[in-house]
Design a protein around this motif. Structure first.
Motif, mmCIF file in Angstrom:
data_model
loop_
_atom_site.group_PDB
_atom_site.id
_atom_site.type_symbol
_atom_site.label_atom_id
_atom_site.label_comp_id
_atom_site.label_asym_id
_atom_site.label_seq_id
_atom_site.Cartn_x
_atom_site.Cartn_y
_atom_site.Cartn_z
ATOM 1 N N ASP A 38 -15.527 -3.765 14.870
ATOM 2 C CA ASP A 38 -16.608 -3.662 13.893
ATOM 3 C C ASP A 38 -16.096 -3.933 12.485
ATOM 4 N N VAL A 39 -14.954 -3.385 12.147
ATOM 5 C CA VAL A 39 -14.381 -3.573 10.812
ATOM 6 C C VAL A 39 -13.954 -5.025 10.628
ATOM 7 N N THR A 40 -13.371 -5.614 11.655
ATOM 8 C CA THR A 40 -12.967 -7.017 11.578
ATOM 9 C C THR A 40 -14.182 -7.909 11.366
ATOM 10 N N LEU A 77 -3.819 -4.686 5.907
ATOM 11 C CA LEU A 77 -4.459 -3.715 5.018
ATOM 12 C C LEU A 77 -5.461 -2.850 5.779
ATOM 13 N N LEU A 78 -6.315 -3.462 6.573
ATOM 14 C CA LEU A 78 -7.343 -2.716 7.293
ATOM 15 C C LEU A 78 -6.745 -1.768 8.326
ATOM 16 N N ASP A 79 -5.711 -2.215 9.016
ATOM 17 C CA ASP A 79 -5.046 -1.352 10.003
ATOM 18 C C ASP A 79 -4.376 -0.157 9.317
ATOM 19 N N ALA A 80 -3.734 -0.419 8.182
ATOM 20 C CA ALA A 80 -3.067 0.656 7.445
ATOM 21 C C ALA A 80 -4.085 1.655 6.902
ATOM 22 N N THR A 119 -11.904 6.280 5.118
ATOM 23 C CA THR A 119 -13.236 6.342 5.727
ATOM 24 C C THR A 119 -14.262 5.417 5.073
ATOM 25 N N ASP A 120 -13.935 4.845 3.899
ATOM 26 C CA ASP A 120 -14.893 3.984 3.196
ATOM 27 C C ASP A 120 -14.665 2.540 3.615
ATOM 28 N N GLU A 121 -15.369 2.136 4.657
ATOM 29 C CA GLU A 121 -15.161 0.801 5.230
ATOM 30 C C GLU A 121 -15.389 -0.305 4.212
ATOM 31 N N ARG A 122 -16.440 -0.195 3.412
ATOM 32 C CA ARG A 122 -16.770 -1.262 2.470
ATOM 33 C C ARG A 122 -15.653 -1.471 1.450
ATOM 34 N N ALA A 123 -15.083 -0.389 0.932
ATOM 35 C CA ALA A 123 -14.001 -0.514 -0.043
ATOM 36 C C ALA A 123 -12.793 -1.210 0.578
ATOM 37 N N ALA A 124 -12.444 -0.824 1.804
ATOM 38 C CA ALA A 124 -11.295 -1.434 2.480
ATOM 39 C C ALA A 124 -11.555 -2.903 2.772
ATOM 40 N N VAL A 125 -12.765 -3.220 3.204
ATOM 41 C CA VAL A 125 -13.111 -4.609 3.514
ATOM 42 C C VAL A 125 -13.035 -5.473 2.253
ATOM 43 N N ASP A 126 -13.544 -4.968 1.134
ATOM 44 C CA ASP A 126 -13.476 -5.737 -0.105
ATOM 45 C C ASP A 126 -12.028 -5.952 -0.544
ATOM 46 N N ALA A 127 -11.205 -4.928 -0.410
ATOM 47 C CA ALA A 127 -9.786 -5.077 -0.758
ATOM 48 C C ALA A 127 -9.116 -6.102 0.159
ATOM 49 N N ALA A 128 -9.464 -6.083 1.432
ATOM 50 C CA ALA A 128 -8.904 -7.047 2.386
ATOM 51 C C ALA A 128 -9.329 -8.467 2.020
ATOM 52 N N CYS A 129 -10.582 -8.625 1.604
ATOM 53 C CA CYS A 129 -11.059 -9.941 1.166
ATOM 54 C C CYS A 129 -10.278 -10.405 -0.062
ATOM 55 N N ALA A 130 -10.044 -9.501 -1.003
ATOM 56 C CA ALA A 130 -9.309 -9.860 -2.215
ATOM 57 C C ALA A 130 -7.895 -10.305 -1.890
ATOM 58 N N ILE A 131 -7.254 -9.615 -0.952
ATOM 59 C CA ILE A 131 -5.893 -9.985 -0.567
ATOM 60 C C ILE A 131 -5.865 -11.364 0.082
ATOM 61 N N GLU A 132 -6.867 -11.664 0.900
ATOM 62 C CA GLU A 132 -6.914 -12.987 1.532
ATOM 63 C C GLU A 132 -7.195 -14.076 0.493
ATOM 64 N N LEU A 133 -8.067 -13.802 -0.449
ATOM 65 C CA LEU A 133 -8.358 -14.770 -1.504
ATOM 66 C C LEU A 133 -7.126 -15.011 -2.382
ATOM 67 N N LEU A 134 -6.367 -13.951 -2.651
ATOM 68 C CA LEU A 134 -5.117 -14.102 -3.391
ATOM 69 C C LEU A 134 -4.153 -14.987 -2.607
ATOM 70 N N HIS A 135 -4.074 -14.763 -1.313
ATOM 71 C CA HIS A 135 -3.209 -15.588 -0.466
ATOM 72 C C HIS A 135 -3.606 -17.061 -0.555
ATOM 73 N N ALA A 154 1.525 -5.263 -1.387
ATOM 74 C CA ALA A 154 0.153 -5.156 -1.895
ATOM 75 C C ALA A 154 -0.829 -4.676 -0.823
ATOM 76 N N PRO A 155 -0.854 -5.269 0.381
ATOM 77 C CA PRO A 155 -1.796 -4.766 1.394
ATOM 78 C C PRO A 155 -1.587 -3.297 1.739
ATOM 79 N N LEU A 156 -0.320 -2.890 1.877
ATOM 80 C CA LEU A 156 -0.043 -1.520 2.295
ATOM 81 C C LEU A 156 -0.323 -0.506 1.185
ATOM 82 N N THR A 157 0.049 -0.829 -0.037
ATOM 83 C CA THR A 157 -0.182 0.135 -1.116
ATOM 84 C C THR A 157 -1.662 0.198 -1.502
ATOM 85 N N LEU A 158 -2.357 -0.928 -1.446
ATOM 86 C CA LEU A 158 -3.802 -0.891 -1.699
ATOM 87 C C LEU A 158 -4.497 -0.023 -0.653
#
Length: 354
Positions: A10-12, A59-62, A69-85, A209-213
């Protein structure tokens, strides 16, 4: 807010949907401008939605392992990390003068080819392709920052997230700059020079960055954030050392790239730094960094690198670094789920073949 019982699938799916939405929105907006600009966003969409998504998954697994518990915040951070990549990959291709990425023409190659077909000179076409890539990387970098700035968390946490992002970009640029400097071969690069460059260029944005975020967004205590920072940097170096070995001695059918691309490019890796100290290096030094280098010259370089003991040295260092990071993980105060994830990550980085 959603509880931690939300399934991994679901998160993926939420991540895929959100990333698609972020890029599609800007692609649609680009149609109000010139046709080439809309074409640029089409190319960016292909890049952003392709790839292995290693960093956002990390990031999402960590985040889940740390009790977030805030899925939306984690998903947005994951998107930002991918966009940075994506941004860093695009700019890296310009710096390395590459025209191909993931087995097909990259943005520079695609736009330059189109310009050539329309009658531009080779010089003009390449300048157009590189300009398109530079702007594309800037757009992805800005979008990544915008996504992070809009995460719906308390102000203190948002500031910390943005500080992590800012330092990540700052340090990654330092590593890239150092890498280019080393490739000029104006002075002898020591093992310490190469390892410092790897630590800054790869470890900072791919692992730290993924782990600390994830830790900050999950509300982990500062001790956990600090431990993850140290562990992530160690894992990042292991990942890059293995990547350098595969770049010269890997199976092209598995890696998907030539085993003499790094040699043609003149990439200053730990393998090269070590091999330079061998007397036989002088016999193959002219081939290193030669754009016209063929298969036979590449094989001569590989033979000298291996016979110098460089391959054995790097493999031994990878093994030592794995032992060290396993010890750090065992001695950490991380939750059990996070420990298991990191142990698996170390093994994956060490044993990967592609």
């Amino acid at each position: 807010m959603r509880d931690s019982a939300v399934g991994v699938d679901d998160v993926t799916a939420a991540f895929d949907t959100r990333l698609t939405e972020l890029v599609a929105r800007r692609k649609e907006h680009s149609r109000a401008f010139s046709t080439p600009y809309a074409q640029l966003w089409n190319a960016l969409e292909r890049m952003a939605l392709g790839g292995k998504k290693v960093r956002p998954r990390l990031l999402l697994d960590a985040y889940r392992a740390l009790g977030g518990t805030d899925e939306r915040a984690a998903v947005d951070a994951a998107c930002a990390i991918e966009l940075l990549h994506v941004a860093l990959v695009i700019h890296d291709d310009v710096i390395d003068r590459d025209l191909v990425r993931r087995g097909e023409m990259n943005i520079t190659g695609r736009f330059a080819s189109e310009a050539l077909l329309r009658g531009a000179s080779r010089r003009e076409a390449h300048a157009w392709g590189e300009a398109s890539s530079l702007l594309a990387g800037d757009l992805m970098l800005t979008l990544a920052h915008s996504v992070l700035a809009g995460i719906d968390v308390d102000e203190s946490r948002r500031r910390t997230v943005l500080d992590i992002f800012d330092e990540t970009v700052f340090e990654s640029a330092a590593g890239e700059h150092h890498d280019v400097w080393l490739s000029l071969q104006l002075e002898s690069a020591t093992s310490e020079d190469v390892l410092a460059m790897v630590d800054q260029k790869t470890a900072a944005y791919s692992f730290q960055a993924p782990l600390t975020l994830a830790a900050v967004l999950a509300g982990a205590p500062s001790r956990v954030v600090d431990e993850l920072t140290v562990i992530a940097r160690r894992i990042g170096v292991i990942y890059q050392l293995r990547d350098d070995v595969l770049g010269v001695f890997g199976d092209e059918r598995e890696t998907g790239k030539s085993t003499f691309g790094d040699l043609r490019e003149g990439k200053e890796t730990l393998l090269i730094s070590y091999a330079r100290s061998d007397a036989a290096w002088a016999t193959v030094a002219p081939y290193f960094g030669d754009d016209e280098m063929g298969a036979s010259e590449a094989e001569s370089l590989r033979r000298v690198i291996e016979e110098s003991g460089a391959l054995l040295f790097v493999e031994s260092l990878i093994s030592e670094r794995c032992d060290e990071v396993h010890r750090l993980i065992r001695e950490s105060h991380l939750p059990t789920a996070m420990i298991h994830q990191l142990v698996d990550l170390v093994s994956t980085c060490d044993a990967r073949t592609s």
